[in-house]
Design an enzyme around this catalytic site. Sequence first.
Site, PDB file in Angstrom:
ATOM      1  CE1 TYR A  68      -3.733   2.517   0.953  1.00 39.07           C
ATOM      2  CE2 TYR A  68      -1.917   3.572   2.121  1.00 39.07           C
ATOM      3  CZ  TYR A  68      -3.191   3.627   1.581  1.00 39.07           C
ATOM      4  OH  TYR A  68      -3.914   4.789   1.674  1.00 39.07           O
ATOM      5  CD  GLU A  97      -5.912   4.371  -1.239  1.00 38.58           C
ATOM      6  OE1 GLU A  97      -6.008   4.563  -0.019  1.00 38.58           O
ATOM      7  OE2 GLU A  97      -6.865   3.955  -1.939  1.00 38.58           O
TER       8      GLU A  97
END
Lengths: 378, 288
Positions: free
Chosen positions: A101, A189
Amino acid sequence: MNLHEYQAKQIMREYGLPVQGGRVATKPKDAEKIARDYGNPVMVKAQVHTGGRGKAGGVKYAKTPDEAENYARGILGMRIKNFPVKKVLIAKAVDIKKEYYLSVIMDRDKKSPLIMASREGGMDIEEVARRKPKAIKKLWVDPVYGLLPHQAKEIMLSLFDDGKFALRSANIVEALYRLFTECDAQIAEINPLALDDGGKLWVTDAKVVLDDNALSRHPKLEKLRDPDPGEDKELAAKEAGLSYIPLSGYIGCVVNGAGLAMATMDLIKKYGGEPANFLDIGGSSSPEKVEKALSILLLDKNVRVIFFNIFGGITRCDDVASGVIRATESMKIGLPMVARLTGTNEDEARQILKNSPIIPVQSMSEGAIRAIELAKGN
Amino acid sequence: MSILIDKKTKVCVQGITGRDGSFHTERMIEYGTKVVCGVTPGKGGTTILGIPVYDTVKEAVEREGANTTIIFVPARFATDALLEAGDSGVGLVVCITEGIPVLDISKVLKFYREKGVTLIGPNSPGLISPGESKVGILPSNIFKKGGVGVISRSGTLTYELVSHITNSGLGESTCIGIGGDPLIGLKFIDCLKQFGKDPDTEAILMVGEIGGHDEEDAADFIVHNISKPVVAFVAGKTAPPGKRMGHAGAIISGGSGTAREKIEKFESVGIRVASEPEEVGELLKGIL
């Protein structure tokens, strides 16, 4: 402003991030064609402005072009959390060995951009934060100096045990941060950042949310806007200097100020009614604005009564009253109206509304109660 | 007494010749605020409402001794106006402008920290110390000098609540609109610290709304640092998630920042939360 995954990936590609090939299809047959071009297994992914696409069945792995077509047929036209799917992204599938992530967001607390990275990729970062907060590496960037090279390295060293690989991959953090600042993003993101069998990193899912306040300096990005159903009314309101959000109830609200507009909705709910909308007509209101507000409100056929709640400061009550009168003259309203107008020029406003069918009330709560009663009889 | 501004505050108005700037300058002067100068680039040397206008903030501050500036400059010029204000020697900057990019504000705030300048806003209605001074756009007639300190993320909702305080027979020491944007200068906690020390503030009203978790942080701060009674109101119980409710900072994202969370947090530490605006006056009266 929310971007679709395919738009976010396109921007990321422009910033040099490793995004695998992908194209958008609006028809099942096109999905098949794209999959055939790629000649490899592909992912068929619903393009909607919401999360939870996988769980809803909006993301499928297709081994053949025919499978891609079939999946596209199923996904196009489906609704995910009430968002209709009009486009699918057909992306080359990546053999994923491990998922990471990586994101940059604006942190309200530290008032600076925040980079977050985790080895727990592929799931909701809020979920990771709740369950394993220590699994998230956080690094705040000074907005004036920007991201420093050693900070980018520090992020990647937290993700990978292989130090050389981490240092080599630091350019990914740098590119993402550059995108974040140059596009005025609120969120940029990559989740997951996937490591394939060959030891290469890929952006396999991407999310970018842009700062609405900064769109005026990014006309190219503004063009990426894809309004959701109902959002066209919100945008029309915005054009007119109003802030409007439709809700599911039946009491139409016209209020000055965002906080007061929310408090008005809450009050209607408290007394057993359901607000039809959030509507802030803004600080300095003209009769034209009020007229426009009413015309937008009346597009919602669930509205059974209209409640004006105005606390006059810069907004003049007589301006609002004149707008209401003008609206009743220029269009057929046909609904009961309750008005609470307090503050600047309230006496003048009362005079203007004296011979109109509008029901005056003294307070917010009286107005809410009255509006609910009238809705019942209408 | 009051916090942040009083009778001695000398104010510079940036954007004084604009429509909003000149209108509110007149209101501030009427209220008794010492507006000593204004700035509009290109209009230096002129006067408006008897106030001298300068081309730069630095010159205005040097010549007229302003210690506070208020910004009415349109959003696309506001970032530079903020930076110019921060470099002019004033200690307090109040930014009314709405719609400034968030990344710009993060840079401005960093600059202000280095310079020791305090920012209120952006997207703020300003502040008022009743009977002393007003630096903002709040309607003066609803205020009365008294013992309640008010901190709010909102504009008109604040006026609604203040009118209930005043109608109940109480008054306000200072009322601060901290602004509706996601990144702001003074936050709840910063204002609470000052109200805690102000001898004339007997109780505090906090007006929160959905988005972020400043209310929760403030609740924790109050438990350990504020002995004065605090009452709260939170707007947005019926707000849908993922939607910006007018204010850029008023958004429930990732399931957090809801009104419910904030109300529960306040109540868990013994802060009374009004269930509707009209209750605020009674709640405060019951305490004082």
